[in-house]
Design a protein around this motif. Structure first.
Motif, mmCIF file in Angstrom:
data_model
loop_
_atom_site.group_PDB
_atom_site.id
_atom_site.type_symbol
_atom_site.label_atom_id
_atom_site.label_comp_id
_atom_site.label_asym_id
_atom_site.label_seq_id
_atom_site.Cartn_x
_atom_site.Cartn_y
_atom_site.Cartn_z
ATOM 1 N N VAL A 34 60.302 -4.931 37.608
ATOM 2 C CA VAL A 34 60.004 -4.003 38.698
ATOM 3 C C VAL A 34 58.555 -4.163 39.145
ATOM 4 C CG1 VAL A 34 59.664 -1.563 39.263
ATOM 5 C CG2 VAL A 34 61.777 -2.311 38.151
ATOM 6 N N PHE A 35 57.620 -4.184 38.191
ATOM 7 C CA PHE A 35 56.203 -4.302 38.550
ATOM 8 C C PHE A 35 55.883 -5.664 39.157
ATOM 9 C CE2 PHE A 35 55.533 -0.576 35.859
ATOM 10 C CZ PHE A 35 54.490 0.062 36.525
ATOM 11 N N THR A 36 56.326 -6.723 38.498
ATOM 12 C CA THR A 36 55.995 -8.075 38.966
ATOM 13 C C THR A 36 56.720 -8.401 40.269
ATOM 14 O OG1 THR A 36 55.743 -8.740 36.650
ATOM 15 C CG2 THR A 36 55.852 -10.490 38.297
ATOM 16 N N GLY A 37 58.018 -8.088 40.302
ATOM 17 C CA GLY A 37 58.774 -8.334 41.533
ATOM 18 C C GLY A 37 58.248 -7.510 42.687
ATOM 19 N N GLY A 38 57.799 -6.272 42.389
ATOM 20 C CA GLY A 38 57.247 -5.426 43.450
ATOM 21 C C GLY A 38 55.993 -6.014 44.062
ATOM 22 N N ILE A 39 55.163 -6.638 43.230
ATOM 23 C CA ILE A 39 53.936 -7.260 43.744
ATOM 24 C C ILE A 39 54.272 -8.412 44.683
ATOM 25 C CG2 ILE A 39 51.953 -8.668 43.069
ATOM 26 C CD1 ILE A 39 51.518 -5.727 42.592
ATOM 27 N N VAL A 40 55.216 -9.257 44.261
ATOM 28 C CA VAL A 40 55.616 -10.390 45.107
ATOM 29 C C VAL A 40 56.221 -9.883 46.414
ATOM 30 C CG1 VAL A 40 57.102 -12.418 45.280
ATOM 31 C CG2 VAL A 40 55.985 -11.886 43.112
ATOM 32 N N LEU A 41 57.054 -8.840 46.327
ATOM 33 C CA LEU A 41 57.673 -8.273 47.529
ATOM 34 C C LEU A 41 56.626 -7.677 48.449
ATOM 35 C CD1 LEU A 41 60.171 -7.454 49.153
ATOM 36 C CD2 LEU A 41 60.296 -5.371 47.756
ATOM 37 N N MET A 42 55.670 -6.952 47.869
ATOM 38 C CA MET A 42 54.621 -6.336 48.677
ATOM 39 C C MET A 42 53.818 -7.385 49.431
ATOM 40 S SD MET A 42 51.440 -3.945 47.459
ATOM 41 C CE MET A 42 50.186 -3.438 48.640
ATOM 42 N N GLY A 43 53.458 -8.456 48.723
ATOM 43 C CA GLY A 43 52.717 -9.528 49.388
ATOM 44 C C GLY A 43 53.506 -10.167 50.509
ATOM 45 N N SER A 44 54.806 -10.279 50.316
ATOM 46 C CA SER A 44 55.665 -10.907 51.319
ATOM 47 C C SER A 44 55.804 -10.047 52.568
ATOM 48 C CB SER A 44 57.050 -11.172 50.724
ATOM 49 O OG SER A 44 56.956 -11.975 49.563
ATOM 50 N N LEU A 45 55.638 -8.722 52.427
ATOM 51 C CA LEU A 45 55.806 -7.821 53.564
ATOM 52 C C LEU A 45 54.721 -7.996 54.625
ATOM 53 C CD1 LEU A 45 56.857 -4.507 51.752
ATOM 54 C CD2 LEU A 45 58.311 -6.096 53.028
ATOM 55 N N PHE A 46 53.632 -8.667 54.267
ATOM 56 C CA PHE A 46 52.549 -8.870 55.229
ATOM 57 C C PHE A 46 52.798 -10.071 56.136
ATOM 58 C CE2 PHE A 46 50.470 -6.247 52.070
ATOM 59 C CZ PHE A 46 49.697 -5.401 52.855
ATOM 60 N N TYR A 47 53.924 -10.722 55.925
ATOM 61 C CA TYR A 47 54.251 -11.878 56.772
ATOM 62 C C TYR A 47 54.478 -11.435 58.209
ATOM 63 C CZ TYR A 47 56.967 -15.583 58.965
ATOM 64 O OH TYR A 47 57.424 -16.536 59.831
ATOM 65 N N SER A 48 53.928 -12.183 59.140
ATOM 66 C CA SER A 48 54.131 -11.921 60.562
ATOM 67 C C SER A 48 54.127 -13.240 61.323
ATOM 68 C CB SER A 48 53.025 -11.007 61.107
ATOM 69 O OG SER A 48 53.114 -10.896 62.514
ATOM 70 N N LYS A 49 55.077 -13.387 62.227
ATOM 71 C CA LYS A 49 55.148 -14.607 63.027
ATOM 72 C C LYS A 49 53.947 -14.743 63.960
ATOM 73 C CE LYS A 49 60.199 -15.028 63.056
ATOM 74 N NZ LYS A 49 61.417 -15.072 63.907
ATOM 75 N N ASP A 50 53.313 -13.605 64.278
ATOM 76 C CA ASP A 50 52.212 -13.615 65.238
ATOM 77 C C ASP A 50 50.843 -13.804 64.575
ATOM 78 O OD1 ASP A 50 53.964 -13.162 67.355
ATOM 79 O OD2 ASP A 50 53.921 -10.996 67.025
ATOM 80 N N THR A 51 50.824 -14.014 63.261
ATOM 81 C CA THR A 51 49.550 -14.195 62.558
ATOM 82 C C THR A 51 48.852 -15.471 63.031
ATOM 83 O OG1 THR A 51 50.379 -13.055 60.602
ATOM 84 C CG2 THR A 51 48.453 -14.466 60.311
ATOM 85 N N SER A 52 47.576 -15.338 63.362
ATOM 86 C CA SER A 52 46.792 -16.508 63.749
ATOM 87 C C SER A 52 46.066 -17.051 62.521
ATOM 88 C CB SER A 52 45.768 -16.127 64.825
ATOM 89 O OG SER A 52 44.799 -15.249 64.284
ATOM 90 N N ALA A 53 45.503 -18.242 62.666
ATOM 91 C CA ALA A 53 44.765 -18.835 61.550
ATOM 92 C C ALA A 53 43.562 -17.975 61.180
ATOM 93 C CB ALA A 53 44.315 -20.249 61.926
ATOM 94 N N LYS A 54 42.921 -17.377 62.184
ATOM 95 C CA LYS A 54 41.762 -16.537 61.921
ATOM 96 C C LYS A 54 42.163 -15.288 61.149
ATOM 97 C CE LYS A 54 37.631 -14.769 64.185
ATOM 98 N NZ LYS A 54 36.890 -14.642 65.468
#
Length: 505
Positions: free
Chosen positions: A11-31
């Motif tokens: 739960v703790f480890t998987g939650g961290i990976v999931l949380m990090g993945s939630l910041f994915y956005s197609k509109d993210t620029s390199a900056k």
């Protein structure tokens, strides 16, 4: 391992990976990928800096050293306030007002492309060595816990970290690090409480045993080392302190992990507070880890264990803390502690992956692809920006793979803390000396810096590898390689201004 512990860990480890993945956005620029759009609150950046300090090297290596010897490595942490104060006063404003997110762009402006490549290459080598050390320590508890193969755990863990680092960039890394910081502190406090209150005569018995146990030099388990001013061949108090000052000045002054975080805070004031908060928080938490190691020693004095004795005989004292987690903690807490070890390691590895990929883009790829600076292709949402994002993500994979290779090579090392400190002292290469030459004086020119770096590199090679290259023993501890290398670069560079004047163009 009890099913409850497995569930807590997942739960703790998987939650961290999931949380990090939630910041994915197609509109993210390199900056935005590299500086999070300068949108992160200061306290979150501070927790991120703290989590970068506290890796699995601290979580398992520090207790292992305290268990085997004393608190001498804690002296390293005492030096941090000096570095974070200097960072808040000078380094943070300097980098916030600089155009590039790369910590090494300034060196190119002062001394030319060679300086930037030299410093960034030293940084990449240092981070790959650090990642390897941390990934190995992440895998160790699972090897003891489940009997899983160390190499398999290293590879699987690395893939998970690379995955969410690639998806969310710096914003994902910093927010997950902040959460991981709370998890690792909570886990360590719980473990210390269990250790101390498990003693037959109460918590103070763990302290008393450590205080009364003396080594051959008459120092107890809480000793900070010898205070001799003449012994430079061993890890004395002064050798460890001066090493800590130089390493931490380098961390705060020219380490991409830290410099990149200065760019992510909303304001310069919040960035300064983050630097101070992250550094000061490390000191009590570091003391907590060393206290755990001392209490482990006392615990196994009262409750002898054959397997722990085997670890001692083999010199594998880094294994004692994970062994305690597995065999002596109540159900549920084992999963929490293993999760907190993973939290400490994952945060630091994710930082290294993202920061190294940023350097690969800014200091290497963009230099080779000068045409991306044409109109419409530099930090835009056109073809150039898509290319930059692709390089950042492929760079994350490359750095992750190199870290795996180093971790696999460290499987048979006795003390990871010793190995990491020696590697960092060698690979750092006196970067701080070159930075200070450019930062403190405009009179130092390219030729002065080149000669200074060559002299500094020679000193580092002599101290670190004298027996490999057939030179006489310098009689100095390996920790002093970065100290003398930095001082050599700085002093030689300044002195040459007097002997090799360069006319202004």
């Amino acid at each position: 391992m009890h099913i409850i512990d497995v569930l807590v860990f997942l739960v703790f480890t998987g939650g961290i990976v999931l949380m990090g993945s939630l910041f994915y956005s197609k509109d993210t620029s390199a900056k935005e990928f590299t500086n999070a759009g300068r949108s992160i609150p200061g306290w979150v950046v501070g927790m991120s800096i703290f989590s970068t300090f506290v890796s699995s090297i601290s979580y398992l290596g520090n207790p292992g050293k305290a268990y085997a010897s004393d608190w001498n490595p804690f002296v390293f942490g005492i030096s941090i306030p000096i570095a974070c104060w200097i960072a808040a006063k000078w380094f943070v404003p300097f980098y916030r007002n600089h155009d590039s997110v790369s910590a090494y762009a300034f060196l190119e402006e002062r001394f030319g492309p060679w300086a930037r490549i030299y410093a960034s290459a030293c940084y990449l080598l240092t981070q790959v060595a650090r990642m390897g050390s941390i990934l190995f320590l992440l895998a160790m508890p699972m090897n003891i816990l489940m009997g899983w193969d160390l190499r398999t755990v290293i590879i699987i863990t690395s893939i998970a970290i690379i995955f969410y680092s690639m998806l969310g960039g710096m914003k994902a890394v910093i927010w997950t690090e902040a959460i991981q910081g709370f998890i690792l502190i909570g886990g360590a406090l719980v473990c210390l409480g269990v250790l101390m209150f498990s003693m037959p005569e109460g918590p103070m018995q763990a302290i008393q045993i450590g205080w009364d146990t003396l080594d051959e030099a008459g120092r107890n388990k809480f000793s900070l080392g010898s205070f001799s001013l003449t012994d430079l061949s061993h890890s004395t108090f002064w050798v460890c302190l001066i090493y800590g000052v130089f390493i931490n000045l380098q961390n705060y002054g020219i380490d991409q992990n830290y410099v990149q975080r200065y760019h992510t805070a909303k304001t310069e004031r919040e960035a300064k507070n983050a630097a101070l908060f992250g550094g000061w928080l490390y000191i009590p938490v570091s003391a907590l880890f060393f206290l755990i190691g001392t209490c482990l020693f006392s615990y196994y004095k009262v409750f002898p264990d054959a397997q722990v004795a085997a670890f001692e005989a083999a010199g594998k004292t880094d294994y004692v803390f994970p062994y305690f987690m597995v065999h002596s903690l109540p159900t549920g807490l084992t999963g929490l502690l293993i999760a907190s070890v993973f939290a400490a390691g994952m945060s630091t590895v994710a930082t290294s992956v993202t920061s190294c990929s940023t350097i690969l883009l800014t200091d290497y790829w963009m230099r080779m692809r000068k045409h991306v600076h044409r109109k419409g292709h530099d930090h835009s949402r056109g073809i150039g920006d898509k290319e930059h994002l692709m390089v950042l993500k492929l760079g994350s994979v490359l750095i992750g793979v190199l870290g795996i290779c180093v971790a696999l090579a460290l499987v048979n090392v006795d003390s990871i803390l010793d190995a990491w400190w020696k590697l960092s002292s060698i690979f750092s290469g006196g970067m701080l000396g070159l930075f200070l030459l450019g930062y403190l004086s405009t009179k130092v020119k390219n030729i002065h810096a080149v000669i200074g770096v060559l002299c500094g590199f020679a000193v580092i090679a002599w101290i670190s590898a004298w027996n490999w290259i057939g030179l006489p023993n310098p009689g100095l501890h390996e920790y002093l390689a970065i100290v003398l290398g930095t001082m050599t670069i700085f002093i030689v560079g300044f002195a040459l201004v007097l002997f090799i004047p360069v006319k202004k163009k």
